[in-house]
Design a protein around this motif. Structure first.
Motif, PDB file in Angstrom:
ATOM      1  N   GLY A  98       7.859  -0.090   2.605  1.00 27.90           N
ATOM      2  CA  GLY A  98       7.156   0.449   1.446  1.00 27.90           C
ATOM      3  C   GLY A  98       7.924   1.578   0.795  1.00 27.90           C
ATOM      4  O   GLY A  98       7.970   1.694  -0.432  1.00 27.90           O
ATOM      5  N   ALA A 118       9.256   1.586  -2.879  1.00 30.30           N
ATOM      6  CA  ALA A 118       8.792   2.645  -3.776  1.00 30.30           C
ATOM      7  C   ALA A 118       9.967   3.219  -4.557  1.00 30.30           C
ATOM      8  O   ALA A 118       9.867   3.466  -5.767  1.00 30.30           O
ATOM      9  N   VAL A 147       0.851  -1.200   0.000  1.00 28.72           N
ATOM     10  CA  VAL A 147       0.000   0.000   0.000  1.00 28.72           C
ATOM     11  C   VAL A 147       0.886   1.249   0.000  1.00 28.72           C
ATOM     12  O   VAL A 147       0.728   2.162  -0.822  1.00 28.72           O
ATOM     13  N   ILE A 148       1.866   1.273   0.919  1.00 24.48           N
ATOM     14  CA  ILE A 148       2.784   2.412   0.986  1.00 24.48           C
ATOM     15  C   ILE A 148       3.530   2.555  -0.335  1.00 24.48           C
ATOM     16  O   ILE A 148       3.620   3.648  -0.915  1.00 24.48           O
ATOM     17  N   CYS A 149       4.018   1.434  -0.831  1.00 25.21           N
ATOM     18  CA  CYS A 149       4.806   1.449  -2.059  1.00 25.21           C
ATOM     19  C   CYS A 149       3.972   2.008  -3.211  1.00 25.21           C
ATOM     20  O   CYS A 149       4.425   2.863  -3.968  1.00 25.21           O
ATOM     21  N   PHE A 150       2.715   1.553  -3.322  1.00 21.62           N
ATOM     22  CA  PHE A 150       1.865   2.008  -4.419  1.00 21.62           C
ATOM     23  C   PHE A 150       1.566   3.497  -4.288  1.00 21.62           C
ATOM     24  O   PHE A 150       1.718   4.260  -5.240  1.00 21.62           O
ATOM     25  N   LEU A 151       1.157   3.906  -3.086  1.00 19.37           N
ATOM     26  CA  LEU A 151       0.782   5.310  -2.896  1.00 19.37           C
ATOM     27  C   LEU A 151       1.950   6.224  -3.247  1.00 19.37           C
ATOM     28  O   LEU A 151       1.767   7.265  -3.885  1.00 19.37           O
ATOM     29  N   LEU A 152       3.153   5.825  -2.816  1.00 23.93           N
ATOM     30  CA  LEU A 152       4.303   6.692  -3.073  1.00 23.93           C
ATOM     31  C   LEU A 152       4.726   6.637  -4.530  1.00 23.93           C
ATOM     32  O   LEU A 152       4.938   7.665  -5.170  1.00 23.93           O
ATOM     33  N   SER A 153       4.833   5.414  -5.078  1.00 23.39           N
ATOM     34  CA  SER A 153       5.467   5.325  -6.393  1.00 23.39           C
ATOM     35  C   SER A 153       4.506   5.617  -7.533  1.00 23.39           C
ATOM     36  O   SER A 153       4.907   6.195  -8.528  1.00 23.39           O
ATOM     37  N   PHE A 154       3.222   5.245  -7.391  1.00 21.10           N
ATOM     38  CA  PHE A 154       2.336   5.431  -8.543  1.00 21.10           C
ATOM     39  C   PHE A 154       2.131   6.903  -8.850  1.00 21.10           C
ATOM     40  O   PHE A 154       2.364   7.357  -9.967  1.00 21.10           O
ATOM     41  N   PHE A 155       1.736   7.679  -7.846  1.00 23.87           N
ATOM     42  CA  PHE A 155       1.415   9.076  -8.143  1.00 23.87           C
ATOM     43  C   PHE A 155       2.669   9.864  -8.495  1.00 23.87           C
ATOM     44  O   PHE A 155       2.671  10.632  -9.466  1.00 23.87           O
TER      45      PHE A 155
END
Ligand SMILES: Nc1ncnc2c1ncn2[C@@H]1O[C@H](COP(=O)(O)OP(=O)(O)OP(=O)(O)O)[C@@H](O)[C@H]1O
Ligand SMILES: [Mg+2]
Lengths: 409, 275
Positions: A267, A271, A199-207
């Motif tokens: 995460g 990220a 979750v942390i990884c996605f939130l940081l890296s996607f946006f």
């Protein structure tokens, strides 16, 4: 008899060199099929061997004992005393300290937990078997397949003949945290740890990744400076993940003082690792949007920002999501960087928040694969199955998301 | 020989009269416009006026700079980094390349229809509604509906798509897509509409529909159309400009250009000997 066979002017033989060309084409196709067959073969081998070894982890053996409600009162909440009482009543012929101790080894360390949780009006109770007995039952009482003595194996056979054993789905394997006792150990903690980390990884890296790609592709001037940036992003994508772990250790733990072993830091490190992948995938999918769509929007008097966010980004989103999920899938299987930031510690309780100490699936697999007990070998394979299922689920999600966002052209 | 020369000169003087005594005031003026890509000159010193509420056709052989010229008029050439535009282009007397000109404002007033239909991969309704939405032309859903309906009707597409406004714009046929693009362009009521070979991919029936549409549109809009079809230029345009290798060779009333071209290159082109 004539050897002048009539060749139709419309056949391939009538054109010089054409049969040769077809042969090359066929050979090329054969090579392609061979490659696919080989990769499928390797994959099948992996899946079959892992399933064969690991499927047992999802099942556990239980032993039935008679119990009377009065015994509960006698034990007065002492579940260990209750357990001893139950066993003594059930097997009166087993006498002597050593024999009783040996029989006790057949009962799982988590039997007391079960007793504590049962209501005292049952006539009988199913108690979990120990990992050693579990292994013996799963191996069909084969000699040497478990650490049980001859005597213990006889008892197990007797229990089986009396129909006092059964095999049940091992829910604890999916919900429990790690444990020194193989009967108790489960992937639940690692699963939650992986989930929080992702979750942390996605939130940081996607946006961040998508915005970087959008800026570089749509707004930044194309000059030497952006070319330099591009080369560096491509380089970052190929940096070994352990380097990111070291960076995380130095930066997030030592300088920022974030909690060690936490999924938050895990995460963040993942990220860093996923970011270049997402940037590259997003840029490629932005480049694939035809210029005619951009011109159509601009010719209507849309601003650059409106053009990008009303038309280009929605069209590029499926590709971006695919890139992101592929990056996340890679992050999910990453072990080395997480070990650098201390997620390799033995953690029994599933994490309750992003800052709690946590472990992750691949780290859990690594830890268990190091354990000497036979039961942990089974757990290792079982955890690999869970990890692979998790990956399949993620990729399925990627396909569904792409379907949902993909526009008919 | 002498006779021919005489008539030629005579016609020439008539033509000069026709262009200078242009009865309609120019909507756009271009003076000394030169365009180059890198160091490759695509247009050389073009002087051309676009008459208001008239159709001006740009003709000429492939690669002569018609698209380049058209894209100067709404500054679409700004998008091409290597493209350099010199000279003076005015809309209603205001220089469109002046420093304080906002291209979004300019393009809202000068619409464009591209050679290849390029509907957004969104619904038919959203395609047409996009312009009005970003420019805030409708205050309510009803107003927006009305604008979309009106634009589709004027583009001659409404009857065909009325009951599937939510279908994707890209699911339409090529000719319908082109008319959708026209509807999208006129939905924001631009003053000038630039059309780059709008019928190049269409069959005669769809072409006829679009020509009919151009005839209707010219009552309210100034239209510049690039075309490879002499017949089309003759049918729909009031004025014609002939380009050759980046130069504006000849311009004037369409009738005159087609009946009595003053330049031999023009004549060769319209009679089919070059191009
Ligand atoms: N984006 C570009 N970059 C570089 N050169 C260009 C570009 N666009 C056009 N040119 C050049 O400018 C010249 C004029 O091109 P233009 O597209 O204006 O021709 P055209 O008259 O529209 O031709 P056609 O009838 O084939 O569409 C050509 O020589 C072309 O090579
Ligand atoms: Mg062109």
């Amino acid at each position: 008899m004539t050897d002048l066979i009539q060749i139709s002017p419309l056949s391939a033989k009538a054109v010089p060199g054409l049969t040769g060309r077809y042969r090359t084409e066929r050979n090329f196709q054969r090579l392609g099929r061979l490659a696919i067959a080989m990769s499928l073969g390797f994959l099948m081998f992996l899946i079959v061997s892992i399933s064969y070894q690991g499927v047992g982890a999802f099942f556990k053996t239980e032993i039935r004992f008679d119990v009377e409600p009065a015994w509960h009162d006698e034990a007065a909440g002492d579940s260990y005393a209750l357990l001893r009482h139950i066993v003594r009543e059930a097997e009166p012929e087993i006498s002597g300290r050593k024999a009783r101790r040996d029989f006790f080894r057949l009962i799982g360390a988590d039997a007391e937990d079960v007793l504590r949780a049962t209501i005292p009006d049952k006539k009988f109770i199913w108690l979990p078997a120990s990992d050693d007995m579990d292994m013996a039952v799963k191996a069909d009482f084969e000699e040497g397949a478990s650490r049980l003595t001859e005597q213990q194996l006889d008892w197990v056979r007797m229990l089986a003949e009396e129909d006092r054993t059964r095999t049940r789905f091992n829910m604890g394997f999916l919900t429990n945290g790690d444990s020194r006792d193989a009967e108790r150990a489960g992937v639940g903690g690692a699963l939650i740890g992986s989930l929080l980390t992702l979750v942390i990884c996605f939130l940081l890296s996607f946006f961040v990744g998508v915005m970087t790609a959008v800026y570089l592709e749509e707004f930044a001037a194309k000059n030497n400076w952006t070319a330099f940036l591009e080369v560096n992003i491509n380089n970052l994508a190929s940096v070994p993940s352990i380097i990111f772990g070291l960076l995380g250790l130095a930066l997030f733990l030592n300088i920022f003082g974030l909690p060690r072993s936490s999924s938050l830091v895990g995460g963040m490190v993942l990220a860093l690792m996923t970011l270049p992948t997402i940037i590259i995938a997003s840029r490629v999918s932005l480049q694939a949007i035809p210029p005619s769509i951009r011109e159509a929007a601009l010719a209507l008097g849309a601003t650059q920002i409106q053009m990008v966010f009303h038309h280009v980004v929605p069209l590029a989103l499926p590709g971006m999501l695919t890139g992101a999920i592929l990056g996340m899938a890679r992050a999910l299987g990453e072990t080395a960087p997480l070990m650098m930031i201390g997620m390799v510690a033995f953690i029994a309780d599933p994490p309750g928040s992003f800052t709690d100490p946590a472990t992750a699936m691949p780290v859990q697999i690594f830890l268990w694969s190091d354990s000497p007990e036979r039961a942990f070998a089974e757990k290792t394979a079982g955890a690999i199955i869970v990890l692979i299922l998790f990956l399949i689920l993620m990729n399925l999600g990627a396909v569904l998301l792409r379907r949902k966002f993909e526009k008919k052209w | 020989m002498v006779e021919i020369m005489d008539t030629y000169i005579e016609i020439k003087s008539v033509n000069v009269m026709a262009t200078t005594d242009n009865p309609t005031p120019p909507k756009m003026t271009t003076k000394n416009v030169s365009v180059s890509y890198d160091n490759n000159r695509a247009l050389k010193n073009v002087h051309l006026n676009i008459a208001e509420n008239r159709v001006t056709a740009l003709i000429g052989p492939s690669g002569c700079g018609k698209t380049t010229y058209l894209r100067c008029l709404n500054r679409m050439n700004d998008l091409i980094a290597t493209c350099k535009v010199e000279g003076e282009i005015k809309l209603g007397g205001h220089d469109i390349y002046a420093r304080d000109v906002d291209v979004e404002v300019l393009r809202r007033r000068i619409g464009m229809v591209f050679q290849k239909a390029n509907p957004f991969p969104k619904s038919i309704f959203d395609n047409v509604a996009y312009g009005p939405r970003i420019h805030g032309l409708a205050n309510s859903k009803e107003e927006l509906d009305a604008i979309v309906q009106k634009s589709l009707r004027r583009a001659g597409l409404l009857d065909e798509v009325e009951n599937r406004l939510n279908a994707s714009g890209t699911s339409l046929s090529g000719g319908q897509q082109q008319r959708l693009c026209i509807a999208r362009a006129i939905a924001i009521e631009p003053e000038v509409i630039l059309m780059d070979e709008p019928c190049s991919a269409l069959d005669p029936i769809a072409t006829a529909k679009i020509e009919e549409l151009i005839n209707e549109l010219k009552e309210r809009y100034t239209i510049v159309i690039v075309t490879h079809s002499m017949q089309q230029a003759a049918r729909v345009s009031d004025y014609t400009a002939y380009f050759h290798l980046g130069e504006l060779v000849e311009q004037g009333e369409t009738n005159r250009i087609f009946t009595a071209p003053k330049n031999s290159k023009t004549e060769a082109y319209i009679t089919g000997r070059i191009g």
